[in-house]
Motif scaffolding. Structure first.
Motif, short mmCIF file in Angstrom:
data_model
loop_
_atom_site.label_atom_id
_atom_site.label_comp_id
_atom_site.label_asym_id
_atom_site.label_seq_id
_atom_site.Cartn_x
_atom_site.Cartn_y
_atom_site.Cartn_z
N PHE A 100 0.83 -1.20 0.00
CA PHE A 100 0.00 0.00 0.00
C PHE A 100 0.87 1.25 0.00
O PHE A 100 1.99 1.25 0.51
N SER A 101 0.33 2.32 -0.56
CA SER A 101 1.06 3.59 -0.58
C SER A 101 1.13 4.19 0.82
O SER A 101 0.41 3.75 1.74
N ALA A 102 1.98 5.21 0.96
CA ALA A 102 2.06 5.94 2.23
C ALA A 102 0.67 6.44 2.63
O ALA A 102 0.23 6.25 3.77
N LEU A 103 -0.03 7.04 1.68
CA LEU A 103 -1.36 7.59 1.98
C LEU A 103 -2.31 6.48 2.46
O LEU A 103 -3.01 6.63 3.46
N GLU A 104 -2.30 5.35 1.75
CA GLU A 104 -3.21 4.25 2.13
C GLU A 104 -2.84 3.68 3.50
O GLU A 104 -3.72 3.34 4.29
N LEU A 123 -7.57 13.69 6.10
CA LEU A 123 -6.82 13.55 7.36
C LEU A 123 -5.41 13.03 7.10
O LEU A 123 -4.42 13.56 7.61
N ALA A 124 -5.34 11.94 6.32
CA ALA A 124 -4.05 11.29 6.09
C ALA A 124 -3.11 12.19 5.28
O ALA A 124 -1.91 12.25 5.55
N SER A 125 -3.66 12.91 4.30
CA SER A 125 -2.80 13.81 3.51
C SER A 125 -2.24 14.91 4.39
O SER A 125 -1.07 15.27 4.28
N ALA A 126 -3.10 15.46 5.25
CA ALA A 126 -2.64 16.55 6.13
C ALA A 126 -1.55 16.05 7.07
O ALA A 126 -0.55 16.74 7.29
N LEU A 127 -1.72 14.85 7.60
CA LEU A 127 -0.72 14.32 8.53
C LEU A 127 0.59 14.02 7.81
O LEU A 127 1.67 14.28 8.33
N LEU A 128 0.49 13.50 6.58
CA LEU A 128 1.73 13.23 5.83
C LEU A 128 2.45 14.54 5.51
O LEU A 128 3.68 14.60 5.54
N ALA A 129 1.69 15.60 5.25
CA ALA A 129 2.32 16.91 5.05
C ALA A 129 3.00 17.36 6.35
O ALA A 129 4.13 17.84 6.33
N HIS A 139 3.98 6.93 -2.78
CA HIS A 139 5.10 6.00 -2.69
C HIS A 139 4.75 4.83 -1.77
O HIS A 139 4.09 5.01 -0.76
N ARG A 140 5.24 3.66 -2.12
CA ARG A 140 5.11 2.51 -1.22
C ARG A 140 6.28 2.53 -0.25
O ARG A 140 7.33 3.12 -0.54
N PRO A 141 6.12 1.83 0.90
CA PRO A 141 7.20 1.84 1.90
C PRO A 141 8.57 1.49 1.32
O PRO A 141 9.57 2.13 1.66
N GLY A 142 8.63 0.53 0.41
CA GLY A 142 9.90 0.10 -0.17
C GLY A 142 10.58 1.19 -1.00
O GLY A 142 11.77 1.07 -1.32
N GLU A 143 9.83 2.22 -1.35
CA GLU A 143 10.39 3.32 -2.14
C GLU A 143 10.78 4.50 -1.27
O GLU A 143 11.12 5.57 -1.77
N GLN A 149 10.03 6.10 6.18
CA GLN A 149 9.11 5.03 6.58
C GLN A 149 8.63 5.27 8.01
O GLN A 149 7.44 5.12 8.31
N GLN A 150 9.56 5.66 8.86
CA GLN A 150 9.18 5.88 10.26
C GLN A 150 8.26 7.10 10.38
O GLN A 150 7.35 7.12 11.20
N ARG A 151 8.46 8.10 9.53
CA ARG A 151 7.56 9.26 9.53
C ARG A 151 6.14 8.85 9.11
O ARG A 151 5.15 9.37 9.64
N VAL A 152 6.05 7.94 8.15
CA VAL A 152 4.73 7.45 7.74
C VAL A 152 4.07 6.72 8.92
O VAL A 152 2.88 6.91 9.21
N ALA A 153 4.87 5.91 9.63
CA ALA A 153 4.33 5.17 10.78
C ALA A 153 3.84 6.14 11.87
O ALA A 153 2.82 5.88 12.53
N ILE A 154 4.55 7.25 12.03
CA ILE A 154 4.12 8.26 13.02
C ILE A 154 2.81 8.90 12.57
O ILE A 154 1.87 9.05 13.36
#
Ligand code: ADP
Ligand code: ADP
Length: 226
Positions: A100-104, A123-129, A139-143, A149-154
Motif C-alpha cells: 500500500f502507498s504511504a497515503l493508504e 486527514l491522512a494527507s494533512a498528517l503526511l504533510a 510511494h510505497r514503503p519500499g520506495e 518510513q518511520q515518519r509514515v508510521a508516526i
C-alpha cells in the motif's frame, strides 16, 4: 490535568521455576501534554511497561487509570475500542503494509474505524504533510528511506487523534542523523497536537532534550530529571 496514573504495576512472565518478574511495582503519572523519555538497559522491561500503558497487554498486578478510568476493568472489546480511540503506537520497525502507498497506510486505521473515505484521505494527507512527506503520498514503503518510513508510521499512529502517543525505540533502526530528525519531529507533533508522549530511547542526550526522563532499573522507575 492528569491523563494517566499507573499504580504498583507488576508484570511477570512464565510460571513456577521459570517465572521472571519484569516490573516490580511501577508508579507513573502522565500529565496531559507532556513528554516523558523512558530509558533503561536492554531487557529492563521498557517495552513491557509501554505495552501495559497502552493496554496491549494485561498486568500481573496494579492499576492504570486513564482520565480516572480503571482501564483493566474493561472487557476485551471495550479495551480494544479504548486503545483505538485514545492510544497511538510507534514501534522500532514501522510495520507498514508493503503493498500500500504511504497515503493508504496512514488512512487504514481511519477506514477500519469507519471514517468516510474522503475524510480519511484529507486527514491522512494533512498528517503526511505534517511529517514532511506531502510529496510522497503515492510511494510505497519500499520506495522510501528508513527515516521516511518511520515518519509514515508516526502519521499513521496519529490518524485517529490519540491522546497518548507511545513510541518504542522509534529510531532504534535509524542512523544518528536520521534519528535526530525523527525525534525533533516527535517533539514538534507533541506540541502541535497537545499530545502526551512517552518515548523509549537509548539516547539519553535526546531524551533529556525532550522532557523529563525516567529510568527503569530492577523493575522500578526512578525519576532522574524534570
Ligand atoms: P526492554 O524493552 O527494556 O528491552 P522488554 O520489556 O522487552 O525489555 O523485556 C523485559 C524482560 O521480559 C526480558 O527479560 C524479556 O526476555 C522478558 N519478556 C518480554 N516479553 C516476554 C514474553 N512475552 N514472555 C516471556 N518473557 C518476556
Ligand atoms: P535517504 O538518503 O533518506 O536514505 P534514499 O537515498 O534512500 O534516502 O532515497 C532518496 C529519496 O528517493 C527518498 O526521498 C525516497 O523517497 C526516494 N526513493 C528511493 N527509492 C525509491 C524508489 N525505488 N522509487 C521511488 N522513489 C524512491
Amino acid at each position: 490535568s492528569k491523563l494517566l496514573e499507573a499504580r504498583d504495576l507488576r508484570k511477570s512472565y512464565g510460571n513456577g521455576e521459570s517465572r521472571v518478574n519484569v516490573l516490580n511495582g511501577i508508579d507513573l503519572d502522565l500529565e496531559q501534554g507532556t513528554t516523558t523519555a523512558l530509558v533503561g538497559a536492554s531487557g529492563a522491561g521498557k517495552s513491557t511497561l509501554l505495552h501495559l500503558l497502552g493496554a496491549l497487554d494485561h498486568p500481573s498486578g496494579g492499576t492504570v487509570r486513564f482520565r480516572g478510568d480503571d482501564i483493566f476493568r474493561k472487557s476485551d472489546r471495550e479495551l480494544a475500542a479504548f486503545r483505538n480511540k485514545s492510544i497511538g503506537f510507534v514501534f522500532q520497525f514501522h510495520h507498514l503494509l508493503p503493498e500500500f502507498s504511504a497515503l493508504e497506510n496512514v488512512m487504514m486505521p481511519a477506514l477500519i474505524a469507519r471514517v468516510p473515505r474522503r475524510d480519511a484521505i484529507s486527514l491522512a494527507s494533512a498528517l503526511l504533510a505534517d511529517v514532511g512527506l506531502g510529496h510522497r503520498l503515492t510511494h510505497r514503503p519500499g520506495e522510501l528511506s528508513g527515516g521516511e518510513q518511520q515518519r509514515v508510521a508516526i502519521a499513521r499512529a496519529l490518524v485517529l487523534s490519540p491522546d497518548l502517543l507511545l513510541a518504542d525505540e522509534p529510531t532504534g533502526n535509524l542512523d544518528m542523523k536520521t534519528s535526530d530528525g525523527v525525534h525533533a519531529l516527535l517533539g514538534d507533533l507533541q506540541k502541535k497536537h497537545g499530545l502526551t508522549l512517552v518515548v523509549v530511547t537509548h539516547n539519553e542526550r535526546l531524551a533529556a532534550a525532550m522532557g523529563r526522563t525516567v529510568h527503569l532499573t530492577d523493575g522500578k522507575l526512578e525519576l532522574t530529571s524534570i
